[in-house]
Write a protein that holds these residues in place. Structure first.
Motif, PDB file in Angstrom:
ATOM      1  N   LYS A 216       0.829  -1.200   0.000  1.00  0.00           N
ATOM      2  CA  LYS A 216       0.000   0.000   0.000  1.00  0.00           C
ATOM      3  C   LYS A 216       0.867   1.255   0.000  1.00  0.00           C
ATOM      4  O   LYS A 216       0.606   2.208  -0.751  1.00  0.00           O
ATOM      5  CB  LYS A 216      -0.916  -0.006   1.239  1.00  0.00           C
ATOM      6  CG  LYS A 216      -1.782   1.244   1.357  1.00  0.00           C
ATOM      7  CD  LYS A 216      -2.563   1.231   2.655  1.00  0.00           C
ATOM      8  CE  LYS A 216      -3.320   2.533   2.844  1.00  0.00           C
ATOM      9  NZ  LYS A 216      -4.021   2.572   4.151  1.00  0.00           N
ATOM     10  N   GLU A 217       1.896   1.265   0.834  1.00  0.00           N
ATOM     11  CA  GLU A 217       2.785   2.423   0.910  1.00  0.00           C
ATOM     12  C   GLU A 217       3.557   2.613  -0.401  1.00  0.00           C
ATOM     13  O   GLU A 217       3.856   3.722  -0.797  1.00  0.00           O
ATOM     14  CB  GLU A 217       3.763   2.275   2.084  1.00  0.00           C
ATOM     15  CG  GLU A 217       3.110   2.200   3.446  1.00  0.00           C
ATOM     16  CD  GLU A 217       2.211   3.377   3.764  1.00  0.00           C
ATOM     17  OE1 GLU A 217       2.349   4.436   3.120  1.00  0.00           O
ATOM     18  OE2 GLU A 217       1.360   3.239   4.656  1.00  0.00           O
TER      19      GLU A 217
ATOM     20  N   SER B 286       3.554   6.071  -2.377  1.00  0.00           N
ATOM     21  CA  SER B 286       4.791   6.831  -2.519  1.00  0.00           C
ATOM     22  C   SER B 286       5.406   6.751  -3.909  1.00  0.00           C
ATOM     23  O   SER B 286       6.190   7.624  -4.302  1.00  0.00           O
ATOM     24  CB  SER B 286       5.817   6.355  -1.480  1.00  0.00           C
ATOM     25  OG  SER B 286       6.065   4.969  -1.616  1.00  0.00           O
TER      26      SER B 286
ATOM     27  N   THR C 192       5.609  13.400   0.465  1.00  0.00           N
ATOM     28  CA  THR C 192       5.592  12.153   1.235  1.00  0.00           C
ATOM     29  C   THR C 192       4.554  12.184   2.351  1.00  0.00           C
ATOM     30  O   THR C 192       3.819  11.217   2.568  1.00  0.00           O
ATOM     31  CB  THR C 192       6.981  11.871   1.846  1.00  0.00           C
ATOM     32  OG1 THR C 192       7.953  11.857   0.792  1.00  0.00           O
ATOM     33  CG2 THR C 192       6.996  10.541   2.570  1.00  0.00           C
TER      34      THR C 192
ATOM     35  N   ALA D  37       4.634   4.753   8.537  1.00  0.00           N
ATOM     36  CA  ALA D  37       4.220   4.942   7.143  1.00  0.00           C
ATOM     37  C   ALA D  37       5.139   5.941   6.438  1.00  0.00           C
ATOM     38  O   ALA D  37       5.569   5.713   5.302  1.00  0.00           O
ATOM     39  CB  ALA D  37       2.777   5.421   7.087  1.00  0.00           C
TER      40      ALA D  37
ATOM     41  N   THR E  32       8.582   4.424   5.916  1.00  0.00           N
ATOM     42  CA  THR E  32       8.525   3.431   4.833  1.00  0.00           C
ATOM     43  C   THR E  32       8.492   4.116   3.474  1.00  0.00           C
ATOM     44  O   THR E  32       9.192   3.709   2.540  1.00  0.00           O
ATOM     45  CB  THR E  32       7.279   2.533   4.993  1.00  0.00           C
ATOM     46  OG1 THR E  32       7.313   1.898   6.267  1.00  0.00           O
ATOM     47  CG2 THR E  32       7.233   1.475   3.905  1.00  0.00           C
ATOM     48  N   ARG E  33       7.687   5.165   3.367  1.00  0.00           N
ATOM     49  CA  ARG E  33       7.591   5.890   2.093  1.00  0.00           C
ATOM     50  C   ARG E  33       8.918   6.536   1.722  1.00  0.00           C
ATOM     51  O   ARG E  33       9.331   6.503   0.556  1.00  0.00           O
ATOM     52  CB  ARG E  33       6.493   6.960   2.184  1.00  0.00           C
ATOM     53  CG  ARG E  33       5.096   6.397   2.299  1.00  0.00           C
ATOM     54  CD  ARG E  33       4.069   7.490   2.541  1.00  0.00           C
ATOM     55  NE  ARG E  33       2.799   6.916   2.967  1.00  0.00           N
ATOM     56  CZ  ARG E  33       1.730   7.633   3.287  1.00  0.00           C
ATOM     57  NH1 ARG E  33       1.796   8.969   3.248  1.00  0.00           N
ATOM     58  NH2 ARG E  33       0.617   7.051   3.648  1.00  0.00           N
TER      59      ARG E  33
END
Length: 219
Positions: free
Chosen positions: A3-4, A8, A55, A79, A82-83
């Motif tokens: 999903k991330e 991103s 981001t 999140a 991670t992005r």
């Protein structure tokens, strides 16, 4: 993670980043191999600032901010981390590919020493990774503070112009964030340009460490 990755690294961002590097390798002339890193680093820095500026604020732009506010702070922070990791990793791989594209399109002269060419490439990779992390995290941090990606990009552009100009070289010297670009390339073994990269690392770590507090205030 999937999903991330979709958030991103949407298709349009990948497309404009790839096109940017391909066009750069076509139009930016280089004559010898040691000029390739110099041609790439400042431009990749600018790309990183534009690429990573949304981001955090992507949640606002996509009108998901109300749902985003309901997330636990640790989940939001994870999140963002991670992005940033995904974006920096993508840009790093793109920069490495861009290095090769210069040899494909421009065909600069090689050194007779293969070990020198390999060392030069790995030095570029280390330098450009620090550069991407610095400008990407700086853009994200400014966007978090002011909740506006365009302000973040504009501020990064202004800093980029100042540090990538003769003014930055004159007053910052080896402490310039673009010290790799302005280093002596005649093979005299001068490593004073590493000072500028140390500055980048310190500022990047500081911005990264401050991100939890910044995000908490920018909710």
């Amino acid at each position: 993670m999937k999903k991330e990755c979709k958030i991103s690294l949407p298709f349009y961002k990948i497309a404009y980043a790839v096109c940017f590097v391909i066009l750069l390798s076509l139009i930016r002339g280089v004559y010898v191999s040691r000029e390739v890193g110099i041609a790439l680093e400042p431009q990749i820095a600018l790309l990183a600032a534009a690429f990573c500026a949304d981001t955090y604020v992507v949640e606002i732009i996509a009108k998901r901010s109300e749902v985003w506010r309901l997330y636990p702070p640790k989940k939001k922070l994870l999140a963002i981390y991670t992005r940033l990791f995904l974006q920096i990793s993508f840009l790093f791989l793109l920069a490495a590919a861009g290095y090769g594209l210069f040899f494909l399109f421009q065909k600069p002269a090689f050194s007779a020493n293969a070990d020198y060419e390999a060392a030069q490439f790995f030095v570029f990779l280390a330098s450009v990774l620090i550069t991407i992390a610095f400008w990407g995290i700086l853009a994200n941090t400014l966007a978090c503070i002011f909740r506006n990606m365009w302000f973040a990009i504009g501020a990064c552009l202004l800093l980029w112009i100042l540090t990538n100009a003769s003014l930055g070289v004159r007053y910052l010297g080896k402490w310039n964030v673009f010290s790799y670009t302005f280093r002596e390339i005649n093979g005299n073994g001068d490593l004073s340009w590493l000072c500028g990269k140390v500055v980048c690392i310190i500022l990047t770590v500081a911005a990264f460490a401050a991100l939890p507090k910044i995000m908490k205030k920018s909710r």
